[in-house]
Design an enzyme around this catalytic site. Structure first.
Site, PDB file in Angstrom:
ATOM      1  N   GLN A  37      46.422  39.087  48.301  1.00 33.13           N
ATOM      2  CA  GLN A  37      47.034  38.862  46.994  1.00 33.13           C
ATOM      3  C   GLN A  37      48.550  39.086  46.981  1.00 33.13           C
ATOM      4  O   GLN A  37      49.223  38.608  46.079  1.00 33.13           O
ATOM      5  CB  GLN A  37      46.356  39.747  45.941  1.00 33.13           C
ATOM      6  CG  GLN A  37      44.907  39.341  45.703  1.00 33.13           C
ATOM      7  CD  GLN A  37      44.205  40.243  44.714  1.00 33.13           C
ATOM      8  OE1 GLN A  37      43.664  41.272  45.094  1.00 33.13           O
ATOM      9  NE2 GLN A  37      44.219  39.893  43.443  1.00 33.13           N
ATOM     10  N   ARG A  95      46.741  52.434  47.085  1.00 25.62           N
ATOM     11  CA  ARG A  95      45.571  51.748  47.630  1.00 25.62           C
ATOM     12  C   ARG A  95      45.999  50.358  48.093  1.00 25.62           C
ATOM     13  O   ARG A  95      46.471  49.540  47.302  1.00 25.62           O
ATOM     14  CB  ARG A  95      44.459  51.648  46.585  1.00 25.62           C
ATOM     15  CG  ARG A  95      43.273  50.892  47.132  1.00 25.62           C
ATOM     16  CD  ARG A  95      42.037  50.914  46.228  1.00 25.62           C
ATOM     17  NE  ARG A  95      41.029  50.074  46.847  1.00 25.62           N
ATOM     18  CZ  ARG A  95      40.419  49.055  46.267  1.00 25.62           C
ATOM     19  NH1 ARG A  95      40.651  48.765  45.000  1.00 25.62           N
ATOM     20  NH2 ARG A  95      39.559  48.326  46.934  1.00 25.62           N
ATOM     21  N   HIS A 140      39.070  43.427  51.987  1.00 25.88           N
ATOM     22  CA  HIS A 140      39.191  43.010  50.586  1.00 25.88           C
ATOM     23  C   HIS A 140      39.073  41.479  50.536  1.00 25.88           C
ATOM     24  O   HIS A 140      40.039  40.779  50.268  1.00 25.88           O
ATOM     25  CB  HIS A 140      40.523  43.498  50.012  1.00 25.88           C
ATOM     26  CG  HIS A 140      40.597  43.512  48.510  1.00 25.88           C
ATOM     27  ND1 HIS A 140      40.848  44.630  47.764  1.00 25.88           N
ATOM     28  CD2 HIS A 140      40.471  42.512  47.592  1.00 25.88           C
ATOM     29  CE1 HIS A 140      40.874  44.332  46.476  1.00 25.88           C
ATOM     30  NE2 HIS A 140      40.654  43.048  46.335  1.00 25.88           N
ATOM     31  N   ASN A 184      35.694  46.174  49.600  1.00 26.14           N
ATOM     32  CA  ASN A 184      36.011  46.086  48.172  1.00 26.14           C
ATOM     33  C   ASN A 184      35.006  45.192  47.446  1.00 26.14           C
ATOM     34  O   ASN A 184      34.808  44.039  47.825  1.00 26.14           O
ATOM     35  CB  ASN A 184      37.402  45.485  47.975  1.00 26.14           C
ATOM     36  CG  ASN A 184      37.728  45.331  46.500  1.00 26.14           C
ATOM     37  OD1 ASN A 184      37.867  46.326  45.787  1.00 26.14           O
ATOM     38  ND2 ASN A 184      37.817  44.094  46.016  1.00 26.14           N
ATOM     39  N   GLU A 185      34.400  45.729  46.419  1.00 33.25           N
ATOM     40  CA  GLU A 185      33.539  44.965  45.506  1.00 33.25           C
ATOM     41  C   GLU A 185      32.607  43.983  46.193  1.00 33.25           C
ATOM     42  O   GLU A 185      32.764  42.762  46.034  1.00 33.25           O
ATOM     43  CB  GLU A 185      34.399  44.198  44.487  1.00 33.25           C
ATOM     44  CG  GLU A 185      35.240  45.080  43.598  1.00 33.25           C
ATOM     45  CD  GLU A 185      35.893  44.326  42.439  1.00 33.25           C
ATOM     46  OE1 GLU A 185      35.750  43.087  42.371  1.00 33.25           O
ATOM     47  OE2 GLU A 185      36.537  44.981  41.600  1.00 33.25           O
ATOM     48  N   ASN A 325      35.613  50.468  40.291  1.00 34.48           N
ATOM     49  CA  ASN A 325      36.551  49.512  39.696  1.00 34.48           C
ATOM     50  C   ASN A 325      35.980  49.154  38.322  1.00 34.48           C
ATOM     51  O   ASN A 325      34.990  48.418  38.228  1.00 34.48           O
ATOM     52  CB  ASN A 325      36.655  48.230  40.534  1.00 34.48           C
ATOM     53  CG  ASN A 325      37.262  48.474  41.911  1.00 34.48           C
ATOM     54  OD1 ASN A 325      37.629  49.593  42.254  1.00 34.48           O
ATOM     55  ND2 ASN A 325      37.366  47.418  42.700  1.00 34.48           N
ATOM     56  N   GLU A 393      40.149  51.077  40.844  1.00 33.30           N
ATOM     57  CA  GLU A 393      40.832  50.016  40.081  1.00 33.30           C
ATOM     58  C   GLU A 393      40.528  50.168  38.603  1.00 33.30           C
ATOM     59  O   GLU A 393      39.399  50.483  38.221  1.00 33.30           O
ATOM     60  CB  GLU A 393      40.354  48.607  40.490  1.00 33.30           C
ATOM     61  CG  GLU A 393      40.917  48.111  41.787  1.00 33.30           C
ATOM     62  CD  GLU A 393      40.488  46.680  42.103  1.00 33.30           C
ATOM     63  OE1 GLU A 393      40.351  45.857  41.175  1.00 33.30           O
ATOM     64  OE2 GLU A 393      40.284  46.397  43.291  1.00 33.30           O
TER      65      GLU A 393
HETATM   66  C1  NOJ Z   1      39.049  43.286  41.310  1.00 33.57           C
HETATM   67  C2  NOJ Z   1      39.579  42.884  42.645  1.00 33.57           C
HETATM   68  O1  NOJ Z   1      39.326  43.880  43.588  1.00 33.57           O
HETATM   69  C3  NOJ Z   1      41.034  42.492  42.638  1.00 33.57           C
HETATM   70  O2  NOJ Z   1      41.269  41.791  43.802  1.00 33.57           O
HETATM   71  C4  NOJ Z   1      41.360  41.692  41.393  1.00 33.57           C
HETATM   72  O3  NOJ Z   1      42.668  41.220  41.408  1.00 33.57           O
HETATM   73  C5  NOJ Z   1      41.112  42.558  40.186  1.00 33.57           C
HETATM   74  N1  NOJ Z   1      39.725  42.947  40.141  1.00 33.57           N
HETATM   75  C6  NOJ Z   1      41.458  41.901  38.850  1.00 33.57           C
HETATM   76  O4  NOJ Z   1      40.623  40.828  38.619  1.00 33.57           O
END
Ligand code: NOJ
Length: 490
Positions: A37, A95, A140, A184-185, A325, A393
């Site tokens: 990102q 992070r 991620h 991540n997620e 998050n 997050e």
């Molecule tokens: C979760 C994600 O980990 C991140 O990459 C994303 O930008 C944010 N949420 C906001 O949507």
């Protein structure tokens, strides 16, 4: 009563215990980003291609205004400026994530990129010079293309490739890192990347591949956790967790059906990720419902892969801390069953909606509902054996050009107050808060049309000029005082 409290607190000086509430002195504050990102430099030196590089170049129309992360905020060349901005914020942690294909261009450990490794070492050195502790996410969402060609996250062997990559990271960077986040997620990447296909790698196999992906990612996490524990922990003395996302759900009405819908909402999001880690298996309600649906759909076995005994032993208990998050809350109500529809949505069987009084951010889903953070923290604590939690997050999105971002300030104020209530009133073991995100960045499907940053970036200028928003200064003050002025406990 609430109004009385508010009025009293508004007119009473700071320092009055009734109104000003402080975090513990060792509470961690920070900001977050992820490599794809922000970094840009997508094809510099020997970096390998990853699924996001490929996805945005192959299907540019899938991203708002055909945005991509080729340059992004150009952190690759602006890291010094960004780390200075973090230091000025007085943040204790940052992070960040590592790009797998920047370190291992072909995904495997037989070829390590010197330039990739040096880039991250330089970042770690710079952070160290500013006394900022990195919280490092190993993965991620940017799987190397070579790994995707081997089947990606529907191939259970991906867990071994990932564990190999993680051990390279521990070897190379372990002396700098006390907080590792493996994945991540898993939920978002699996549901959107292998189910609905709106994220890379764009696979549309909902109700099947998304569950397989979740299994592989949880196993990948667990293997990486054990490698650290068995081989590196004694000398490096760090901790390993995972970052899991979840909304909070409220029932749309008081009906039994809607209460059950809430339960399904939570179990098909948080439960799918967390239950195996705490209890070694998927939530029972998920096993039963998908199993029954699968049979009614004429399949021989459940679409939800069965977790083997061997994997249960690995996955269960594989964490030192859990990253949460949390962004928002939805109402849930029951959806009419449609057995002919094989999909995650039908399996879950809920309709999501929002309250017209909730303030909406710059996208379709993010409403400012701070009470949801307190509720989900309490719910996790009660139902998942009081894990040690780090907010990995939490953040607000608005239009990229906004600099005087009052809504973001309100969001941070509300959510950190909820956090304090969860900590002190509900006794939840939460030890830090990491705001998403330090800067505006490539927001996946919506590109640069919205921004979560405390710092705005001019994506049209070659210099990617950074401008701290009002919230940057608000957050700085919060970190430095470690207290909230107006946060009544109840
Ligand atoms: C979760 C994600 O980990 C991140 O990459 C994303 O930008 C944010 N949420 C906001 O949507």
């Amino acid at each position: 009563m609430k109004l009385f409290f508010l009025l009293v607190c508004l007119f009473i000086e700071r320092g009055t215990p009734l109104c000003q509430k402080c975090f513990p002195s060792d509470f961690l504050w920070g900001t977050a980003t992820s490599s794809y990102q922000i970094e840009g430099a997508w094809n510099i030196s020997d970096k390998g291609e990853n699924i996001w590089d490929w996805f945005v170049h192959t299907y540019p129309e899938n991203i708002t205004n055909q945005g991509n992360g080729d340059i992004a905020s150009d952190f690759y060349h602006h890291y010094e400026e960004d780390i200075d901005l973090m230091a000025n914020l007085s943040a204790q942690v940052y992070r960040m994530s590592l790009s797998w294909a920047r370190i291992l261009p072909n995904g495997k450990r037989d070829y390590i990129s010197e330039e990739g490794v040096n880039f991250y070492k330089t970042i770690f050195e710079k952070l160290r010079s500013k006394n900022i502790e990195p919280v490092v996410t190993i993965y991620h969402w940017e799987l190397p293309m070579t790994m995707h060609e081997l089947g990606g996250w529907v191939n259970p062997e991906m867990a071994d490739y990932f564990a190999d990559y993680a051990s390279v990271c521990y070897e190379l960077f372990g002396s700098y890192v006390k907080y590792w986040v493996t994945v991540n997620e898993p939920y978002m990447q699996c549901i959107q990347g292998y189910g609905s296909g709106i994220h890379a790698p764009g696979i549309t196999d909902t109700g099947v591949a998304d569950y397989q992906c979740l299994y592989a990612q949880l196993l990948a996490h667990a293997k990486a956790y054990h490698i650290y524990n068995d081989t590196f922990k004694a000398t490096q003395n760090g901790t390993v967790g995972i970052a899991l996302v979840s909304q909070w759900y409220e029932p749309l009405t008081d009906s039994e059906e809607d209460k059950l819908a809430v339960e399904r909402g939570m179990q098909w999001m948080w439960g799918l990720q967390m239950n195996p880690i705490i209890y070694g298996n998927w939530p029972q309600i998920v096993i039963d419902r998908i199993g029954n649906f699968s049979i009614a759909q004429g399949l021989n076995s459940s679409r939800l892969p069965e977790i083997t005994q061997k994997d249960t032993a690995l996955i269960k208990g594989s964490f030192d801390f859990v990253g949460l998050n949390y962004y928002t809350t939805f109402y849930a109500s029951a959806m009419t069953e449609n057995i002919s529809d094989i999909s995650y949505n039908s399996d879950r069987g809920i309709i999501q909606s929002s309250d017209k009084n909730w303030v909406l951010g710059a996208n379709t889903w993010l409403h400012d509902v701070p009470s949801g953070l307190r509720k989900i923290l309490k719910w996790i604590s009660i139902n998942y054996r009081s894990p040690r939690i780090l907010i990995t997050e939490n953040g607000w999105s608005d239009l990229p050009e906004v600099v005087n971002d009052t809504e973001r300030i309100n969001y941070i104020q509300g959510h950190t107050c909820s956090l304090l209530q969860a900590k002190y009133v509900d006794q939840v073991d939460v030890f830090g808060y990491i705001y998403w995100s330090l800067t505006n960045s490539f927001e996946w499907k919506t590109g640069y049309s919205e921004g979560f940053g405390l710092i705005q970036i001019d994506f049209n200028s070659p210099n990617r000029t950074r401008t701290p928003r009002a919230s940057y200064y608000y957050y700085k003050n919060l970190i430095e005082t470690n207290c909230l002025k107006h946060c009544a406990f109840r």
